[in-house]
Enzyme design. Structure first.
Site, PDB file in Angstrom:
ATOM      1  N   GLN A 104       0.840  -1.196   0.000  1.00 27.42           N
ATOM      2  CA  GLN A 104       0.000   0.000   0.000  1.00 27.42           C
ATOM      3  C   GLN A 104       0.874   1.244   0.000  1.00 27.42           C
ATOM      4  O   GLN A 104       0.366   2.355  -0.076  1.00 27.42           O
ATOM      5  CB  GLN A 104      -0.876   0.014   1.262  1.00 27.42           C
ATOM      6  N   VAL A 106       3.577   4.095  -1.103  1.00 26.82           N
ATOM      7  CA  VAL A 106       3.804   4.830  -2.349  1.00 26.82           C
ATOM      8  C   VAL A 106       5.248   5.322  -2.425  1.00 26.82           C
ATOM      9  O   VAL A 106       5.609   6.044  -3.339  1.00 26.82           O
ATOM     10  CB  VAL A 106       2.825   6.027  -2.439  1.00 26.82           C
ATOM     11  N   HIS A 122      -1.546   1.378  -4.353  1.00 25.33           N
ATOM     12  CA  HIS A 122      -1.937   2.786  -4.207  1.00 25.33           C
ATOM     13  C   HIS A 122      -1.068   3.748  -5.006  1.00 25.33           C
ATOM     14  O   HIS A 122      -1.042   4.941  -4.717  1.00 25.33           O
ATOM     15  CB  HIS A 122      -1.946   3.173  -2.722  1.00 25.33           C
TER      16      HIS A 122
HETATM   17  P1  NAD Z   1      -1.266   3.279   8.721  1.00 19.56           P
HETATM   18  O1  NAD Z   1      -0.525   4.539   9.008  1.00 19.56           O
HETATM   19  O2  NAD Z   1      -2.725   3.292   8.799  1.00 19.56           O
HETATM   20  O3  NAD Z   1      -0.790   2.142   9.741  1.00 19.56           O
HETATM   21  C1  NAD Z   1       0.553   1.893  10.009  1.00 19.56           C
HETATM   22  C2  NAD Z   1       0.645   0.627  10.811  1.00 19.56           C
HETATM   23  O4  NAD Z   1       2.023   0.338  11.000  1.00 19.56           O
HETATM   24  C3  NAD Z   1       0.011   0.694  12.209  1.00 19.56           C
HETATM   25  O5  NAD Z   1      -0.811  -0.440  12.399  1.00 19.56           O
HETATM   26  C4  NAD Z   1       1.221   0.644  13.153  1.00 19.56           C
HETATM   27  O6  NAD Z   1       0.926  -0.044  14.349  1.00 19.56           O
HETATM   28  C5  NAD Z   1       2.213  -0.115  12.324  1.00 19.56           C
HETATM   29  N1  NAD Z   1       3.623   0.140  12.631  1.00 19.56           N
HETATM   30  C6  NAD Z   1       4.227   1.271  13.104  1.00 19.56           C
HETATM   31  N2  NAD Z   1       5.538   1.088  13.218  1.00 19.56           N
HETATM   32  C7  NAD Z   1       5.802  -0.178  12.804  1.00 19.56           C
HETATM   33  C8  NAD Z   1       6.994  -0.952  12.658  1.00 19.56           C
HETATM   34  N3  NAD Z   1       8.207  -0.457  12.973  1.00 19.56           N
HETATM   35  N4  NAD Z   1       6.867  -2.220  12.211  1.00 19.56           N
HETATM   36  C9  NAD Z   1       5.660  -2.750  11.879  1.00 19.56           C
HETATM   37  N5  NAD Z   1       4.499  -2.061  11.990  1.00 19.56           N
HETATM   38  C10 NAD Z   1       4.577  -0.790  12.436  1.00 19.56           C
HETATM   39  O7  NAD Z   1      -0.749   2.778   7.316  1.00 19.56           O
HETATM   40  P2  NAD Z   1      -1.401   1.788   6.251  1.00 19.56           P
HETATM   41  O8  NAD Z   1      -2.055   0.651   6.946  1.00 19.56           O
HETATM   42  O9  NAD Z   1      -0.323   1.532   5.263  1.00 19.56           O
HETATM   43  O10 NAD Z   1      -2.569   2.604   5.533  1.00 19.56           O
HETATM   44  C11 NAD Z   1      -2.560   3.975   5.274  1.00 19.56           C
HETATM   45  C12 NAD Z   1      -2.428   4.446   3.828  1.00 19.56           C
HETATM   46  O11 NAD Z   1      -1.400   5.385   3.890  1.00 19.56           O
HETATM   47  C13 NAD Z   1      -1.994   3.494   2.782  1.00 19.56           C
HETATM   48  O12 NAD Z   1      -2.960   3.504   1.819  1.00 19.56           O
HETATM   49  C14 NAD Z   1      -0.702   4.077   2.161  1.00 19.56           C
HETATM   50  O13 NAD Z   1      -0.878   4.299   0.774  1.00 19.56           O
HETATM   51  C15 NAD Z   1      -0.513   5.375   2.798  1.00 19.56           C
HETATM   52  N6  NAD Z   1       0.813   5.688   3.361  1.00 19.56           N
HETATM   53  C16 NAD Z   1       1.954   5.321   2.729  1.00 19.56           C
HETATM   54  C17 NAD Z   1       3.185   5.617   3.286  1.00 19.56           C
HETATM   55  C18 NAD Z   1       4.444   5.187   2.570  1.00 19.56           C
HETATM   56  O14 NAD Z   1       4.436   5.018   1.359  1.00 19.56           O
HETATM   57  N7  NAD Z   1       5.546   4.982   3.304  1.00 19.56           N
HETATM   58  C19 NAD Z   1       3.268   6.294   4.503  1.00 19.56           C
HETATM   59  C20 NAD Z   1       2.074   6.670   5.137  1.00 19.56           C
HETATM   60  C21 NAD Z   1       0.860   6.344   4.551  1.00 19.56           C
END
Ligand code: NAD
Ligand code: ZN
Length: 250
Positions: A104, A106, A122
């Site tokens: 998910q 990006v 996404h």
């Molecule tokens: P989310 O922010 O809703 O959830 C993040 C999850 O990661 C939480 O359940 C949290 O407990 C867990 N987490 C935090 N630190 C962790 C670690 N070190 N190891 C394992 N788990 C950990 O994110 P989501 O579920 O991906 O959904 C949100 C949407 O946000 C997605 O559609 C995505 O496209 C987007 N998004 C993407 C990025 C990225 O590309 N890096 C960043 C933020 C959000």
């Protein structure tokens, strides 16, 4: 590491070693150890605005410059970040175990770690699209400049606005991409890593995998919207859990 998490890691490693097909679904938590904020954590806030109110069509229509400023902030963080051990282990499994990897995220960190056949649900923060989808600008294109230029950037074909080529809240996923993710969910071992599992249809892949007979493994320090579906739960950080599993899977 507790005795129970040691047992769970051994169980997952044995299942992966024996599996004919392995699939992992990742979310923002997999990139947390690279210093990229998740959406739902406190560190995900930007100018005290929640991501859910910026990553929408309505936000872009109201204030495209504000939304682009947020994307430029995120692009800068991501550009300066490096893939962590979780990205590297998963990328290696795509190469050596033909594992399927669905994300998910990006941010492009799975790609930078060398993942093969990545299914990006996404989109990509490094791609852009004509807001009006003018005929000449119909395909997404890569523009990874930071800063990207005048905000909002302009379409080289029609002069209209350009938007990030990511899926915003309330927007549909690409049907072909979703179908390949659903096909990959039918596997022997399905790992869900670092996702809160509240964003659909992505979160629906977890019960899909379970229904197809997969051993479902959740890796997340906190409970999620689909924890009840998991056969094995590892309340650990993604990089630590995947490193420990990888060390036990020859
Ligand atoms: P989310 O922010 O809703 O959830 C993040 C999850 O990661 C939480 O359940 C949290 O407990 C867990 N987490 C935090 N630190 C962790 C670690 N070190 N190891 C394992 N788990 C950990 O994110 P989501 O579920 O991906 O959904 C949100 C949407 O946000 C997605 O559609 C995505 O496209 C987007 N998004 C993407 C990025 C990225 O590309 N890096 C960043 C933020 C959000
Ligand atoms: Zn255009």
């Amino acid at each position: 590491m507790t005795d129970s998490s040691r047992d769970a890691i051994e169980r997952v490693a044995a299942a992966i070693a024996a599996a004919r097909s392995i699939t992992a679904l990742t979310g923002a938590g997999v990139s947390a150890a690279s210093g990229i904020p998740t959406f739902r954590g406190e560190d995900g806030l930007w100018k005290n605005v929640r991501a859910e109110t910026l990553a929408t069509r309505e936000a872009f229509e109201n204030d495209p410059r504000l939304v682009w400023e947020w994307y430029e902030w995120r692009r800068t963080l991501i550009r300066d970040a490096q893939p962590n051990a979780a990205h590297h282990v998963l990328a290696e499994w795509t190469r050596t175990r033909s594992a399927s990897l669905i994300t998910q995220n990006v941010d492009g960190l799975h790609e930078r770690a060398g993942a093969e056949g990545l299914i990006r649900l996404h989109g990509s923060i490094w791609h852009v699209r004509c807001w009006d989808r003018c005929p000449a600008g119909g395909e997404d294109w890569r523009d990874d400049r930071v800063p990207i230029g005048t905000l909002p950037p302009r379409c080289p074909h029609c002069g209209g606005m350009v938007r990030p080529a990511v899926v915003w809240f309330g927007e549909p996923l690409d049907e072909a991409v979703l179908n390949s993710a659903r096909a990959a969910a039918a596997c022997d071992v399905f790992l869900t890593v670092g996702t809160s599992s509240v964003v659909y249809p992505a979160a629906g892949l977890i019960p899909d995998a379970k229904a197809a007979g997969a051993l479902v493994v959740e890796i997340n320090p906190d409970a999620t919207g689909t924890s009840h579906v998991a056969d094995v739960t590892l309340r650990m950080k993604a990089d630590e859990a995947l490193t420990a599993i990888h060390a036990l899977t020859p």
